[in-house]
Structures are given as C-alpha cells and as structure tokens.
Design a protein around this motif. Structure first.
Motif, PDB file in Angstrom:
ATOM      1  N   PHE A 101       1.411  -1.283  -7.886  1.00 26.20           N
ATOM      2  CA  PHE A 101       1.152  -1.320  -6.375  1.00 26.20           C
ATOM      3  C   PHE A 101      -0.395  -1.798  -6.165  1.00 26.20           C
ATOM      4  O   PHE A 101      -1.321  -1.475  -6.875  1.00 26.20           O
ATOM      5  N   GLY A 102      -0.519  -2.567  -4.977  1.00 24.87           N
ATOM      6  CA  GLY A 102      -1.729  -3.104  -4.768  1.00 24.87           C
ATOM      7  C   GLY A 102      -2.926  -2.065  -4.320  1.00 24.87           C
ATOM      8  O   GLY A 102      -4.049  -2.049  -4.752  1.00 24.87           O
ATOM      9  N   SER A 103      -2.324  -0.841  -3.933  1.00 25.65           N
ATOM     10  CA  SER A 103      -3.083   0.277  -3.449  1.00 25.65           C
ATOM     11  C   SER A 103      -2.445   1.489  -3.676  1.00 25.65           C
ATOM     12  O   SER A 103      -1.174   1.574  -2.969  1.00 25.65           O
ATOM     13  N   VAL A 104      -2.795   2.518  -4.393  1.00 24.18           N
ATOM     14  CA  VAL A 104      -2.221   3.876  -4.445  1.00 24.18           C
ATOM     15  C   VAL A 104      -3.068   4.801  -4.086  1.00 24.18           C
ATOM     16  O   VAL A 104      -4.059   4.885  -4.550  1.00 24.18           O
ATOM     17  N   VAL A 105      -2.698   5.745  -3.215  1.00 26.59           N
ATOM     18  CA  VAL A 105      -3.539   6.960  -2.825  1.00 26.59           C
ATOM     19  C   VAL A 105      -2.675   8.275  -2.929  1.00 26.59           C
ATOM     20  O   VAL A 105      -1.454   8.248  -2.459  1.00 26.59           O
ATOM     21  N   VAL A 106      -3.286   9.345  -3.559  1.00 23.78           N
ATOM     22  CA  VAL A 106      -2.413  10.499  -3.691  1.00 23.78           C
ATOM     23  C   VAL A 106      -2.961  11.367  -2.758  1.00 23.78           C
ATOM     24  O   VAL A 106      -4.229  11.578  -2.790  1.00 23.78           O
ATOM     25  N   GLU A 107      -2.286  12.208  -2.015  1.00 26.87           N
ATOM     26  CA  GLU A 107      -2.786  13.269  -1.108  1.00 26.87           C
ATOM     27  C   GLU A 107      -1.940  14.600  -1.547  1.00 26.87           C
ATOM     28  O   GLU A 107      -0.903  14.560  -2.069  1.00 26.87           O
ATOM     29  N   SER A 108      -2.218  15.688  -1.065  1.00 21.82           N
ATOM     30  CA  SER A 108      -1.297  16.854  -1.139  1.00 21.82           C
ATOM     31  C   SER A 108      -0.473  16.687   0.042  1.00 21.82           C
ATOM     32  O   SER A 108      -0.385  16.237   1.028  1.00 21.82           O
ATOM     33  N   ASP A 109       0.823  17.193  -0.274  1.00 20.92           N
ATOM     34  CA  ASP A 109       1.864  17.234   0.407  1.00 20.92           C
ATOM     35  C   ASP A 109       1.675  18.096   1.757  1.00 20.92           C
ATOM     36  O   ASP A 109       2.237  17.765   3.086  1.00 20.92           O
ATOM     37  N   THR A 133      -0.160  15.510   4.222  1.00 25.42           N
ATOM     38  CA  THR A 133       0.927  14.670   4.981  1.00 25.42           C
ATOM     39  C   THR A 133       1.645  15.205   5.809  1.00 25.42           C
ATOM     40  O   THR A 133       1.925  14.549   6.833  1.00 25.42           O
ATOM     41  N   MET A 134       2.166  16.417   5.313  1.00 23.84           N
ATOM     42  CA  MET A 134       2.858  17.305   6.467  1.00 23.84           C
ATOM     43  C   MET A 134       2.022  17.595   7.583  1.00 23.84           C
ATOM     44  O   MET A 134       2.618  17.366   8.978  1.00 23.84           O
ATOM     45  N   LEU A 135       0.816  18.026   7.370  1.00 24.30           N
ATOM     46  CA  LEU A 135       0.050  18.319   8.604  1.00 24.30           C
ATOM     47  C   LEU A 135      -0.138  17.261   9.556  1.00 24.30           C
ATOM     48  O   LEU A 135       0.101  17.127  10.796  1.00 24.30           O
ATOM     49  N   MET A 136      -0.370  16.099   8.958  1.00 23.17           N
ATOM     50  CA  MET A 136      -0.625  14.738   9.634  1.00 23.17           C
ATOM     51  C   MET A 136       0.723  14.414  10.380  1.00 23.17           C
ATOM     52  O   MET A 136       0.527  14.128  11.647  1.00 23.17           O
ATOM     53  N   GLY A 137       1.845  14.501   9.846  1.00 22.02           N
ATOM     54  CA  GLY A 137       3.178  14.160  10.434  1.00 22.02           C
ATOM     55  C   GLY A 137       3.263  15.178  11.537  1.00 22.02           C
ATOM     56  O   GLY A 137       3.662  14.822  12.749  1.00 22.02           O
ATOM     57  N   ALA A 138       3.134  16.402  11.177  1.00 21.43           N
ATOM     58  CA  ALA A 138       3.664  17.497  12.256  1.00 21.43           C
ATOM     59  C   ALA A 138       2.743  17.406  13.548  1.00 21.43           C
ATOM     60  O   ALA A 138       3.361  17.885  14.500  1.00 21.43           O
ATOM     61  N   HIS A 139       1.429  17.157  13.548  1.00 19.49           N
ATOM     62  CA  HIS A 139       0.617  17.004  14.835  1.00 19.49           C
ATOM     63  C   HIS A 139       0.229  15.616  14.987  1.00 19.49           C
ATOM     64  O   HIS A 139      -0.686  15.538  16.123  1.00 19.49           O
ATOM     65  N   SER A 140       0.803  14.807  14.457  1.00 14.90           N
ATOM     66  CA  SER A 140       0.428  13.362  14.869  1.00 14.90           C
ATOM     67  C   SER A 140      -0.709  12.908  14.733  1.00 14.90           C
ATOM     68  O   SER A 140      -1.302  12.125  15.365  1.00 14.90           O
ATOM     69  N   VAL A 198       0.944  -1.031   0.041  1.00 17.68           N
ATOM     70  CA  VAL A 198      -0.057  -0.060  -0.010  1.00 17.68           C
ATOM     71  C   VAL A 198       0.896   1.162   0.197  1.00 17.68           C
ATOM     72  O   VAL A 198       1.699   1.313   0.762  1.00 17.68           O
ATOM     73  N   LEU A 199       0.648   2.178  -0.965  1.00 17.43           N
ATOM     74  CA  LEU A 199       1.505   3.443  -0.976  1.00 17.43           C
ATOM     75  C   LEU A 199       0.478   4.444  -0.941  1.00 17.43           C
ATOM     76  O   LEU A 199      -0.447   4.742  -1.766  1.00 17.43           O
ATOM     77  N   VAL A 200       1.003   5.437  -0.111  1.00 13.37           N
ATOM     78  CA  VAL A 200       0.217   6.788   0.123  1.00 13.37           C
ATOM     79  C   VAL A 200       1.375   7.709  -0.124  1.00 13.37           C
ATOM     80  O   VAL A 200       2.336   7.709   0.423  1.00 13.37           O
ATOM     81  N   ALA A 201       1.032   8.615  -1.414  1.00 10.47           N
ATOM     82  CA  ALA A 201       2.149   9.494  -1.647  1.00 10.47           C
ATOM     83  C   ALA A 201       1.366  11.047  -1.489  1.00 10.47           C
ATOM     84  O   ALA A 201       0.433  11.403  -2.064  1.00 10.47           O
ATOM     85  N   GLY A 202       2.084  11.908  -0.713  1.00 14.06           N
ATOM     86  CA  GLY A 202       1.681  13.277  -0.753  1.00 14.06           C
ATOM     87  C   GLY A 202       2.663  14.218  -1.777  1.00 14.06           C
ATOM     88  O   GLY A 202       3.837  14.189  -1.376  1.00 14.06           O
ATOM     89  N   ALA A 232       2.480  10.468   5.592  1.00  9.53           N
ATOM     90  CA  ALA A 232       1.884   9.713   4.519  1.00  9.53           C
ATOM     91  C   ALA A 232       1.785   8.100   5.109  1.00  9.53           C
ATOM     92  O   ALA A 232       0.958   7.421   4.744  1.00  9.53           O
ATOM     93  N   LEU A 233       2.818   7.844   5.699  1.00 11.47           N
ATOM     94  CA  LEU A 233       2.976   6.621   6.259  1.00 11.47           C
ATOM     95  C   LEU A 233       1.768   6.153   7.153  1.00 11.47           C
ATOM     96  O   LEU A 233       0.944   5.114   7.272  1.00 11.47           O
ATOM     97  N   MET A 234       1.473   7.055   7.980  1.00 10.07           N
ATOM     98  CA  MET A 234       0.011   6.933   9.086  1.00 10.07           C
ATOM     99  C   MET A 234      -1.132   6.895   8.174  1.00 10.07           C
ATOM    100  O   MET A 234      -1.984   5.873   8.497  1.00 10.07           O
ATOM    101  N   LEU A 235      -1.300   7.736   7.276  1.00  9.09           N
ATOM    102  CA  LEU A 235      -2.428   7.302   6.046  1.00  9.09           C
ATOM    103  C   LEU A 235      -2.386   5.883   5.599  1.00  9.09           C
ATOM    104  O   LEU A 235      -3.454   5.297   5.311  1.00  9.09           O
ATOM    105  N   ALA A 236      -1.127   5.523   4.972  1.00 11.11           N
ATOM    106  CA  ALA A 236      -0.979   4.213   4.507  1.00 11.11           C
ATOM    107  C   ALA A 236      -1.507   3.060   5.265  1.00 11.11           C
ATOM    108  O   ALA A 236      -2.335   2.075   4.992  1.00 11.11           O
TER     109      ALA A 236
END
Length: 303
Positions: free
Chosen positions: A102-110, A113-120, A78-82, A291-295
């Motif tokens: 890839f079995g699953s590909v999801v595209v998000e805005s960078d 993904t930065m928001l998700m990482g920055a504030h967990s 599973v790949l999630v790309a910001g 992005a990994l959290m979303l994946a």
C-alpha cells in the motif's frame, strides 16, 4: 468527512475496522464517494499479524468484487486500519513491516476509529464492548485519551470475552457443587459438551473469541422464563458498571456526549445508570467510517 483528497497519486482511500470477531472495510474515491464495503474474519493483532493482513485483503477482495472491479494497485491506495491490539508496539511495528504494498498505511487503535465514527470527528466519549472493550475521548482542545483495552484475559472489562470467562468459571464451580446448578451453568455445560472432561477440553484451546461466544448464553440466562438466572443477572450488572467506570474516568464531570458501541455494549445500555443514559447519543457512524475519515486526512498530506 474532509471535502476531497487532491492527490494524483491516489486512486482509493480505505478504512479498516479490525477486531476479534471480524473485519470491516470501506473503500472510497479521492473525493470521499463511498464505493464498496467488505467483510472478513477477525484481524485483531493478538490473533496473529499475518492473519490480520490476510483477513484485510480478503475483505478488500470482497469489496471490489461487489462492484465488479479488479483489485487496484495497492501502491495507489491509502489505508488506515483501526485494529484491536494496537497498543502492543511489537505487533504494530510488525503489521507495518508486512505492508503488502500500500502507498500509505497508518495503524490506529480501534477505539480511536470508533470514537471518530461515533461522533463524526467531534468531541465526545466512546465506550465499546464487543469481543473486547475499550473507551476513548476526544476533547475540545483536540487532545484524546484512552482507558481500558488492556486485552484478554486481564482486561477488556464488560466485554463478551470478559463475560464468557466468568460464565465458564461459574460452570466449573457448579460442576464441583460449590454453587447451585442454575440456568447459566446448564447452558454453558450444554454448549461445551455436557461433562467435566468436555469442559476441560473446551478450555484447553479457548481464546478471546471463543470465550466471547459464551456471552450470548449469559444474556439468554438473564432473560430466561419463568425465572431469570440471578448469577447471569449479576454478571451483566457488573459488566454495565465496568463500562460506566471507563466513561467516568474519561469524563469525571459528566459533561460530554457518550456513544455506547458494540454488540455487547448496546445490550448493556439498559443496565447503565439513568444519569449516564441521559447523556448517551446514537453513534453517528461505525469504526470503519471513522478509519475512512482518517484515511481522507492522511491522503491529503501523502507525498
């Protein structure tokens, strides 16, 4: 991070942070155990969708080589790309269409993904400035909003490319004699070849990434001894105000924690207002982690 992905069809979950300067990937097992990191060149969609996939695969190759494992079957990943450029639908759709298996590909805005990482994954505001810039907020009701990120050259206020474009315009004016030939103008001239013809040649094929490199000269000129360049100082002040404006739109009541991210954003932190600095928090993680959290989340629901 989610506890575990319980899906027998998945071997790895992958988070990708793809921008105008470089690509960073994180590879983890189903249970969230981080295995490897990899880096490669730029994978912003505006620099070419084929190139974006190529750089992502290079970064993944580096990651698996670093732990001595062969490349897996992508169909079990599973790949999630910001990705920078996510907002332009044709690029996004082309990227998905060119999925190399890839079995699953999801595209998000960078930005997301930065928001998700920055504030967990918790509510907050994120503003980032590197090659480009963008700001995004996650609210307590789980809604999200993005501002900025319209792309170079019309948007990306406060970013490295935005600073570089203005530094080049100043060098042009200095070459004409319309403004004084100060430290910043001299640095730009030297960087680009030292003559009017060299400036024209440099600009003829310059794009976002190339202009962003000039931002380093703006910071150098603003810190020059014994006398900082006033034009460079003013440009950095303008950049700081531009980033602060993005934050104010997302959080007009100034109630949320703010993470300032990106190489340029971090250097502009001292130029933000005291009120905003008092709300700033250290980013918990980076965009590849977000992005990994979303994946992990997508992997739990993958059929």
């Amino acid at each position: 991070m989610p506890s575990a992905v319980k899906n027998a069809k998945i071997d790895y979950v992958i988070g990708v942070d793809g921008g105008g300067t470089g690509t960073r990937v994180r590879v983890a097992l189903q249970n969230g155990t981080l295995l490897a990191l990899g880096t490669a060149g730029p994978s912003a969609l505006g620099q070419g969708v084929d190139s974006a996939w190529r750089q992502i695969l290079v970064a993944l190759t580096v990651a698996f080589q670093s732990i001595g494992l062969p490349l897996p079957s992508w169909s079990r990943c599973v790949l999630v790309a910001g990705l920078s450029g996510y907002g332009h639908r044709p690029w996004r759709e082309e990227f998905l269409a060119l999925n190399p298996g890839f079995g699953s590909v999801v595209v998000e805005s960078d930005g997301y993904t930065m928001l998700m990482g920055a504030h967990s994954g918790k509510p907050g505001v994120m503003v980032t400035a590197g090659t480009g810039s963008i700001a995004e907020a996650l609210y307590a009701n789980s809604s999200r909003r993005q501002v900025g990120g319209w792309g170079f050259p019309v948007g990306d206020e406060g970013s490295g490319a935005w600073l570089g474009l203005r530094a080049m315009a100043h060098a042009h004016a200095a070459q004409d004699g319309r403004v004084s030939h100060g430290v910043l103008a001299r640095k730009v001239m030297e960087h680009c070849g030292g003559s009017a013809q060299a400036l024209l040649a440099w600009c003829s094929d310059a794009r976002q990434f190339k202009y962003a490199q000039l931002a380093l000269l703006v910071f150098e000129a603003a810190e020059a001894e014994p006398q900082p360049d006033p034009v460079a100082q003013a440009l950095l002040d303008d950049a700081g105000r531009a980033l602060e404006c993005l934050v104010n739109v997302l959080d007009p009541h100034a109630q949320m924690p703010v993470a300032v991210c990106g190489s340029v954003g971090q250097r502009l932190l001292p130029r933000l207002s005291n009120a905003l600095q008092s709300r700033c928090v250290v980013p918990a993680q980076d965009a590849s982690h977000g992005a990994l959290m979303l994946a992990m989340n997508y992997g739990e629901t993958m059929e």
